[in-house]
Design a protein around this motif. Sequence first.
Motif, mmCIF file in Angstrom:
data_model
loop_
_atom_site.group_PDB
_atom_site.id
_atom_site.type_symbol
_atom_site.label_atom_id
_atom_site.label_comp_id
_atom_site.label_asym_id
_atom_site.label_seq_id
_atom_site.Cartn_x
_atom_site.Cartn_y
_atom_site.Cartn_z
ATOM 1 N N ALA A 79 17.882 -1.315 6.722
ATOM 2 C CA ALA A 79 16.906 -2.373 6.976
ATOM 3 C C ALA A 79 15.857 -2.419 5.873
ATOM 4 N N ARG A 80 15.370 -3.624 5.626
ATOM 5 C CA ARG A 80 14.278 -3.788 4.660
ATOM 6 C C ARG A 80 13.013 -4.066 5.459
ATOM 7 N N ASP A 81 11.966 -3.349 5.114
ATOM 8 C CA ASP A 81 10.713 -3.445 5.846
ATOM 9 C C ASP A 81 9.532 -3.450 4.889
ATOM 10 N N ILE A 82 8.375 -3.728 5.440
ATOM 11 C CA ILE A 82 7.122 -3.570 4.710
ATOM 12 C C ILE A 82 6.796 -2.080 4.710
ATOM 13 N N ILE A 83 6.512 -1.545 3.541
ATOM 14 C CA ILE A 83 6.183 -0.127 3.397
ATOM 15 C C ILE A 83 4.711 -0.037 3.013
ATOM 16 N N VAL A 84 3.939 0.724 3.774
ATOM 17 C CA VAL A 84 2.515 0.892 3.517
ATOM 18 C C VAL A 84 2.343 2.065 2.555
ATOM 19 N N THR A 85 1.706 1.794 1.414
ATOM 20 C CA THR A 85 1.499 2.826 0.404
ATOM 21 C C THR A 85 0.016 3.193 0.276
ATOM 22 N N LEU A 86 -0.687 3.057 1.360
ATOM 23 C CA LEU A 86 -2.121 3.350 1.388
ATOM 24 C C LEU A 86 -2.409 4.792 1.001
ATOM 25 N N ASP A 87 -1.571 5.721 1.432
ATOM 26 C CA ASP A 87 -1.792 7.131 1.103
ATOM 27 C C ASP A 87 -1.729 7.375 -0.402
ATOM 28 N N VAL A 88 -0.873 6.640 -1.095
ATOM 29 C CA VAL A 88 -0.764 6.770 -2.555
ATOM 30 C C VAL A 88 -2.066 6.311 -3.218
ATOM 31 N N LEU B 79 -11.056 0.223 -2.246
ATOM 32 C CA LEU B 79 -10.171 0.986 -3.124
ATOM 33 C C LEU B 79 -10.019 0.348 -4.508
ATOM 34 N N ASP B 80 -10.692 -0.789 -4.731
ATOM 35 C CA ASP B 80 -10.618 -1.510 -6.002
ATOM 36 C C ASP B 80 -9.164 -1.740 -6.404
ATOM 37 N N CYS B 81 -8.455 -2.445 -5.526
ATOM 38 C CA CYS B 81 -7.035 -2.705 -5.771
ATOM 39 C C CYS B 81 -6.657 -4.071 -5.216
ATOM 40 N N LYS B 82 -5.390 -4.405 -5.322
ATOM 41 C CA LYS B 82 -4.849 -5.655 -4.788
ATOM 42 C C LYS B 82 -3.947 -5.338 -3.600
ATOM 43 N N PRO B 83 -3.688 -6.312 -2.724
ATOM 44 C CA PRO B 83 -2.821 -6.056 -1.568
ATOM 45 C C PRO B 83 -1.460 -5.472 -1.956
ATOM 46 N N GLY B 84 -0.918 -5.889 -3.084
ATOM 47 C CA GLY B 84 0.366 -5.372 -3.535
ATOM 48 C C GLY B 84 0.336 -3.899 -3.898
ATOM 49 N N ASP B 85 -0.857 -3.360 -4.121
ATOM 50 C CA ASP B 85 -0.993 -1.924 -4.387
ATOM 51 C C ASP B 85 -0.900 -1.113 -3.103
ATOM 52 N N LEU B 86 -1.083 -1.779 -1.966
ATOM 53 C CA LEU B 86 -1.095 -1.097 -0.673
ATOM 54 C C LEU B 86 0.161 -1.349 0.142
ATOM 55 N N LEU B 87 0.881 -2.416 -0.197
ATOM 56 C CA LEU B 87 2.062 -2.803 0.565
ATOM 57 C C LEU B 87 3.242 -3.004 -0.376
ATOM 58 N N ASP B 88 4.409 -2.635 0.090
ATOM 59 C CA ASP B 88 5.630 -2.819 -0.678
ATOM 60 C C ASP B 88 6.697 -3.341 0.273
ATOM 61 N N PHE B 89 7.781 -3.819 -0.279
ATOM 62 C CA PHE B 89 8.886 -4.321 0.527
ATOM 63 C C PHE B 89 10.152 -3.674 0.012
ATOM 64 N N GLY B 90 10.829 -2.979 0.891
ATOM 65 C CA GLY B 90 12.046 -2.319 0.450
ATOM 66 C C GLY B 90 12.806 -1.713 1.598
ATOM 67 N N GLU B 91 13.800 -0.961 1.224
ATOM 68 C CA GLU B 91 14.646 -0.320 2.227
ATOM 69 C C GLU B 91 13.970 0.926 2.767
ATOM 70 N N THR B 92 14.035 1.065 4.068
ATOM 71 C CA THR B 92 13.510 2.263 4.701
ATOM 72 C C THR B 92 14.680 3.175 5.023
ATOM 73 N N VAL B 93 14.412 4.437 5.004
ATOM 74 C CA VAL B 93 15.458 5.412 5.298
ATOM 75 C C VAL B 93 15.537 5.588 6.799
ATOM 76 N N ALA B 94 16.709 5.353 7.349
ATOM 77 C CA ALA B 94 16.907 5.520 8.792
ATOM 78 C C ALA B 94 16.902 7.008 9.119
ATOM 79 N N PRO B 95 16.266 7.395 10.221
ATOM 80 C CA PRO B 95 16.263 8.810 10.589
ATOM 81 C C PRO B 95 17.671 9.301 10.876
ATOM 82 N N ARG B 96 17.965 10.492 10.397
ATOM 83 C CA ARG B 96 19.280 11.083 10.596
ATOM 84 C C ARG B 96 19.367 11.668 11.998
ATOM 85 N N ALA B 97 20.492 11.458 12.638
ATOM 86 C CA ALA B 97 20.691 11.999 13.982
ATOM 87 C C ALA B 97 20.718 13.522 13.897
#
Length: 86
Positions: free
Chosen positions: A2-11, A57-75
Motif C-alpha cells: 500500500a502507498r500511504d502518507i508518511i509523516v517525517t516529523l521526527d526527522v 521548524l522553519d520548513c515546508k509541508p513537504g519536509d514533514l510529509l511524504d508519499f510512498g510505500e509502507t512496509v506491512a507488518p510481518r506475521a
Amino acid sequence: MARDIIVTLDVMLARRKMKAKELAAAIGITEANLSLLKSGKVKGVRFETLAKLCEALDCKPGDLLDFGETVAPRAPAHPLEPDGLA
C-alpha cells in the motif's frame, strides 16, 4: 504494498535539534497529540496545525510529509517453527 502518507516529523525534529516537548509547547498542542502525529496514527491534520509546525521548524509541508510505500507488518512466526518456516 500500500502507498500511504508518511509523516517525517521526527526527522525534522532531529535536524533542528529540537525536542518534541519544545515543539508541542511552541505550537500549542499536547505532547500526546504531537506523539500521535509523529507516529502517523492520525487520520488527518488541520492546515492551521501544519502551518504552525512549518513555522516552528522553519520548513515546508513537504519536509514533514511524504508519499510512498509502507512496509506491512510481518506475521509473527509460529513458536514451534524457526523463523516462521514450515
